[in-house]
Enzyme design. Structure first.
Site, PDB file in Angstrom:
ATOM      1  N   GLU A 103       0.818  -1.214   0.000  1.00  0.00           N
ATOM      2  CA  GLU A 103       0.000   0.000   0.000  1.00  0.00           C
ATOM      3  C   GLU A 103       0.857   1.272   0.000  1.00  0.00           C
ATOM      4  O   GLU A 103       0.571   2.214  -0.722  1.00  0.00           O
ATOM      5  CB  GLU A 103      -0.898  -0.033   1.250  1.00  0.00           C
ATOM      6  CG  GLU A 103      -1.679   1.233   1.517  1.00  0.00           C
ATOM      7  CD  GLU A 103      -3.126   1.125   1.075  1.00  0.00           C
ATOM      8  OE1 GLU A 103      -3.415   0.204   0.290  1.00  0.00           O
ATOM      9  OE2 GLU A 103      -3.924   1.957   1.506  1.00  0.00           O
ATOM     10  N   ASP A 104       1.907   1.276   0.797  1.00  0.00           N
ATOM     11  CA  ASP A 104       2.622   2.532   1.065  1.00  0.00           C
ATOM     12  C   ASP A 104       4.040   2.649   0.516  1.00  0.00           C
ATOM     13  O   ASP A 104       4.673   3.677   0.675  1.00  0.00           O
ATOM     14  CB  ASP A 104       2.698   2.776   2.588  1.00  0.00           C
ATOM     15  CG  ASP A 104       1.336   2.900   3.233  1.00  0.00           C
ATOM     16  OD1 ASP A 104       0.400   3.300   2.517  1.00  0.00           O
ATOM     17  OD2 ASP A 104       1.209   2.597   4.416  1.00  0.00           O
TER      18      ASP A 104
END
Ligand code: MN
Length: 315
Positions: A103-104
């Site tokens: 996700e990051d």
């Protein structure tokens, strides 16, 4: 056992950012600590894979920080720690360490698959997918939406476990966020994640989540309750342990086949009871809850007799 550590949340001191430098983080030491805890319940744990997950996560999040200024890696490590306290398996712990990587950070899911295999990659993918589901308004907090979250992940219940641990750590560190975000996250937690923890029977997680929500959604009530209930949770747990021992010994003595479980009640459940029955906190007597599980029905009645022998029943 997952310990609530409510005392740490009780002080309302101004925000102090405990800033740790990334160079202060000793992954070797953290690994030693995690693996010791894992070995206590799983002698066949895939420790090398877990160590690799820790290293990959550490590298991926190296330049990121959380809202409180801490290096980002502290978050996945704490999420893994919560899952270890729930005796999670090796794949779940690896996925917990890697849960925010896709996700990051630039790390791709395909890379996770290559390095850690299909099982762990699927868990990471599941957690990433839940991140994409948003509950924006109160109307979204319906059983239907709760089911949606569950359905999106039913393929593997471990995905929900990781998500619950993720939310628990975020709630524990929510005091560093803006008030608006605190309210929004707490609403979502109270209406979506606490009921899921309840459905899964992870009552310690549910209880802690609800207490943290109460703190942000109804700070006056929370403060009132924490001060008013003079026996703090730790003390109440001590009292509970003593009572459990007393009942257990008497049951064994009388030849009743039963096991006694107990816990101190959570603030949120006390609050709910006060609301429902329109009671003042002084009128809430059952601050400690016990559960006696018996082998057979006759043992159940015998156990009730033992309890009534020990304490006077209240009409
Ligand atoms: Mn996370």
């Amino acid at each position: 056992m997952l310990d609530t550590d409510i005392a740490a949340h009780e002080s309302d001191s101004p925000k102090e950012y405990p800033v740790t430098k990334i160079t202060d983080i000793d992954t070797e030491k953290i690994y030693e600590n995690l693996s010791t805890q894992i070995k206590e319940y799983n002698s066949k744990a895939q420790l090398r894979l877990i160590k690799k997950a820790l290293t990959v996560a550490f590298d991926a999040h190296k330049d990121q920080r959380r809202d409180n200024g801490e290096p980002y890696i502290t978050h996945p490590i704490e999420v893994a720690r919560i899952l270890i306290s729930l005796k999670a398996d090796s794949a779940t712990i690896c996925a917990a360490l890697l849960h925010d990587v896709v996700e990051d950070t630039p790390v791709k899911l395909s890379q996770i698959k290559e390095d850690f295999g299909e099982e762990i990659a699927t868990l990471v993918e599941g957690v990433t997918k839940i991140e994409g589901i948003h509950f924006d308004s109160k109307e979204d907090y319906t059983a239907e939406n709760i089911r949606k979250v569950l359905l999106a992940t039913t393929k593997d219940i471990r995905v929900i476990l990781i998500k619950l641990a993720d939310r628990l750590h975020n709630m524990r560190t929510l005091k560093y966020c803006a008030p608006e975000k605190q309210k929004r996250i707490s609403e979502e937690t109270l209406h979506i994640y606490a009921p899921i923890a309840h459905k899964l029977g992870i009552f310690r997680v549910k209880g802690e989540l609800e207490d943290l929500c109460l703190r942000y959604l109804n700070p006056d009530v929370y403060r009132f309750l924490t001060h008013k209930i003079s026996e703090k949770r730790a003390e109440r747990e001590k009292v509970a342990a003593k009572i459990i021992q007393e009942i257990q010994e008497t049951l064994t003595e009388k030849g009743v086949r039963a096991k006694v479980y107990g816990r101190a009640k959570y603030f949120y459940s006390i609050y709910k009871k006060m609301q429902k029955k329109k009671l003042d906190v002084d009128q809430v007597y059952d601050l400690i809850a016990l559960r006696i599980v018996t082998k057979a029905i006759p043992d159940c009645y015998a156990a009730l007799g033992v309890v009534h022998d020990l304490w006077m029943p209240m009409p």
